[in-house]
Scaffold this motif. Structure first.
Motif, short mmCIF file in Angstrom:
data_model
loop_
_atom_site.label_atom_id
_atom_site.label_comp_id
_atom_site.label_asym_id
_atom_site.label_seq_id
_atom_site.Cartn_x
_atom_site.Cartn_y
_atom_site.Cartn_z
N ARG A 72 7.70 -16.77 -6.00
CA ARG A 72 7.69 -17.10 -4.80
C ARG A 72 6.34 -15.76 -3.78
N LEU A 73 7.43 -15.05 -4.53
CA LEU A 73 6.91 -13.96 -3.94
C LEU A 73 5.40 -13.88 -3.45
N PRO A 74 4.89 -12.66 -3.41
CA PRO A 74 2.97 -13.06 -3.01
C PRO A 74 2.97 -11.24 -4.62
N ARG A 75 2.00 -12.58 -5.51
CA ARG A 75 1.99 -11.31 -6.47
C ARG A 75 0.27 -10.33 -6.07
N LEU A 76 1.12 -9.18 -5.69
CA LEU A 76 -0.43 -8.72 -5.12
C LEU A 76 -1.00 -7.27 -6.12
N ALA A 87 -2.62 16.73 -6.00
CA ALA A 87 -1.58 17.40 -4.84
C ALA A 87 -1.58 16.17 -4.12
N GLY A 88 -1.80 14.91 -4.41
CA GLY A 88 -0.58 14.19 -3.16
C GLY A 88 -0.29 12.66 -4.06
N ILE A 89 -1.72 11.95 -5.30
CA ILE A 89 -1.74 11.07 -6.11
C ILE A 89 0.37 10.66 -6.19
N GLY A 90 1.34 11.43 -6.43
CA GLY A 90 2.27 11.19 -6.63
C GLY A 90 2.95 10.89 -5.87
N GLU A 91 2.59 11.53 -4.03
CA GLU A 91 3.31 10.42 -3.69
C GLU A 91 3.05 9.62 -3.14
N CYS A 92 1.51 8.91 -3.35
CA CYS A 92 1.69 7.93 -3.12
C CYS A 92 1.78 6.84 -4.06
N LEU A 93 2.22 7.53 -5.22
CA LEU A 93 2.91 5.89 -6.09
C LEU A 93 4.24 5.66 -5.68
N HIS A 94 4.78 6.94 -5.72
CA HIS A 94 6.24 6.94 -5.22
C HIS A 94 5.86 6.05 -4.18
N ALA A 95 5.75 6.22 -2.92
CA ALA A 95 5.67 5.07 -1.83
C ALA A 95 5.17 4.26 -1.89
N ALA A 96 4.56 3.40 -3.68
CA ALA A 96 4.13 2.16 -3.49
C ALA A 96 5.23 1.60 -4.09
N GLU A 101 9.94 -7.09 -1.83
CA GLU A 101 9.63 -8.52 -2.19
C GLU A 101 8.14 -8.20 -2.48
N VAL A 102 7.66 -8.02 -3.59
CA VAL A 102 6.14 -7.94 -3.67
C VAL A 102 6.31 -8.50 -4.85
N ASP A 103 5.20 -9.17 -5.94
CA ASP A 103 5.38 -9.21 -7.47
C ASP A 103 4.42 -8.77 -7.10
N LEU A 104 4.24 -7.02 -7.58
CA LEU A 104 3.22 -5.45 -7.62
C LEU A 104 2.88 -4.77 -8.98
N HIS A 176 7.78 -1.80 3.57
CA HIS A 176 8.16 -3.67 3.75
C HIS A 176 7.07 -3.43 4.17
N ALA A 177 5.60 -2.97 3.86
CA ALA A 177 4.11 -3.26 4.31
C ALA A 177 3.90 -3.72 3.16
N LEU A 178 3.20 -4.08 2.23
CA LEU A 178 3.06 -4.72 1.55
C LEU A 178 3.60 -6.17 1.88
N ARG A 179 5.28 -6.17 1.95
CA ARG A 179 5.17 -7.92 2.18
C ARG A 179 4.59 -8.21 3.71
N THR A 180 5.22 -7.53 4.40
CA THR A 180 4.93 -7.34 5.88
C THR A 180 2.99 -7.94 6.33
#
Length: 464
Positions: A72-76, A87-96, A101-104, A176-180
């Protein structure tokens, strides 16, 4: 007898002070009051999503649910176009990857990078199976690089996942961003939800200019009215963060509908509305943070690349120059000129200038408070607006001279035309397309750098 007439020199003369200068002062007050009033109204309409971060009690309750309810989790599918973002893609992926609470799945498209972006993503994919690296096919004629990358990402995302979320590589998501956002989109029942992240600013130029994204949005678009009037001209969004359903994306024509645009934050929501889909925007300052540009030169180049699709459009730039120039830039210089005796204002006009300055700085201060913007940008507000207007006129001049816009090492001979305020964006002209065949998985690259966050200055600001 002829009545006595005093000598002309002795007749008292009433001198009207100001004249044209007074009219300018009162004009400045009107031009500052318009965005101030609309911003005040919009602060009640442009709100964060209601759901917010999951409480610990709710989280514990969900963890006690049987495993079969996990479906039932959002499949995203989180889709990230990346061109020279090492320079920043590593941080972007770490955060994501910290999303709750999402099936990611996270799909990153390496758009012909030359700085090791692909190797960093490949290392992340080896560490976490939710990450997948794709390579961009050659850019077709007539396409903007980002729009082609986003279209390719949508084609290569897992077709069983109904939710697509596009973010820029410089966006850092809160857990919590994606679930929200999924819950907010479902609650509103819209086809496309745009979120405006908190804009991190490292230099004085960034602090003065970048927060004008919110100033222009809230000062010139009546959001409550835009939600009721479903026409494309009332659409808005932010290209840094879009969430949509697969069905709505297909119905709107996807990025094919805006393939030549350099301003998908504006043109993609308009394409959705032109196709009969609904759109909305939310304050995502508590959900995501983004540092768009680094320094004055990059800020100038980044804002000017797509300016003629927005404020610098020939039908709009005169209006914005008048209202922003007179209402936001002029009051302080005019007060200084009056104090130095270089201009003469009546007492009422001087009061009008002080009121205009108060409204100008007050509006910017209210936005800084509401969206966690840097306070030094408030102090530099007139200079920031002046910089912004120079960018707009430079972009228009470049377009009129036939010079291409350039970004990320690519030149675009012409950007997609920007409709006038009352114009309707034509619907997508392309028919249904077959999903692109997903290429076979590529072997891991030998000698790839480890998956680490190697931030650019200011890129690591948290989205708390």
């Amino acid at each position: 007898m002829t009545p006595f007439a005093p000598p002309l020199a002795d007749v008292p003369v009433a001198v009207t002070t100001g004249g044209v200068a007074d009219w300018i002062a009162w004009g400045a007050l009107v031009c500052s009051a318009l965005p101030a009033g609309l911003t005040l109204l919009n602060l009640f309409a442009f709100r964060p999503p209601k759901t917010g971060e999951t409480t610990s009690a709710a989280q514990a309750s969900r963890e006690r649910q049987p495993p079969e309810r996990a479906e039932r989790l959002p499949r995203l599918s989180l889709l990230i176009p990346a061109r020279n973002e090492a320079a920043g893609i590593g941080e972007c992926l770490h955060a994501a990857l910290s999303s709750k609470e999402v099936d990611l799945e996270i799909v990153v498209l390496d758009d012909h990078s030359t700085d090791g972006t692909g190797e960093i993503v490949a290392a992340a994919a080896r560490e976490d199976g939710r990450v997948r690296l794709e390579q961009a096919p050659p850019l077709p004629a007539g396409w903007c690089g980002k729009q082609w990358a986003c279209r390719t990402l949508a084609d290569r995302a897992d077709p069983s996942r109904d939710v697509l979320c596009f973010i820029d590589a410089d966006v850092r998501l809160a857990p919590h961003a994606l679930r929200t956002l999924c819950e907010e989109r479902a609650r509103k029942g819209v086809g496309l939800l745009g979120g405006f992240p908190r804009e991190a600013c490292g230099t004085p130029t960034e602090a003065a200019v970048i927060p004008l994204i919110h100033f222009v949005l809230l000062g010139f678009l009546p959001i409550a009215v835009a939600r009721r009037l479903r026409g494309p001209a009332w659409a808005a969004g932010c290209g840094q963060l879009f969430l949509t359903t697969r069905s709505a994306y297909a119905a709107a024509g996807g990025h094919d509908a805006v393939k030549a645009s350099l301003h998908d934050g504006l043109t993609l929501p308009r394409a959705y509305r032109a196709a009969g889909q609904t759109t909305d925007v939310v304050d995502a300052a508590e959900l995501a943070v983004c540092r768009m540009y680094h320094g004055a030169a990059e800020t100038f180049a980044g804002l000017s690349k797509n300016a003629t699709e927005g404020v610098a459009a020939p039908g709009l730039i005169g209006f914005f120059t008048l209202v922003l120039g007179l209402g936001q830039v002029a009051p302080i210089p005019l007060l200084i000129a009056g104090g130095l005796g270089l201009a003469t204002f009546s007492a009422g006009a001087t009061a009008a200038l002080w009121a205009a300055a108060a409204l100008s700085f007050g509006t910017r201060a209210a936005l800084a408070l509401a969206f966690r913007q840097p306070w030094r940008g408030v102090a530099l507000h007139p200079l920031g607006v002046a910089f912004f207007l120079v960018v707009q006129w430079t972009a228009l001049g470049r377009k009129l001279l036939g010079r291409p816009a350039a970004w990320r090492g690519r030149s675009y001979a012409s950007a997609a035309p920007s409709p006038a305020p009352a114009a309707v964006l034509a619907g997508p002209t392309t028919g249904p397309r077959r999903p692109a065949r997903r290429p076979a998985a590529r072997p891991a690259l030998r000698g790839a750098p480890p998956f680490t966050a190697s931030p650019r200055p200011g890129a690591s600001a948290s989205a708390r």
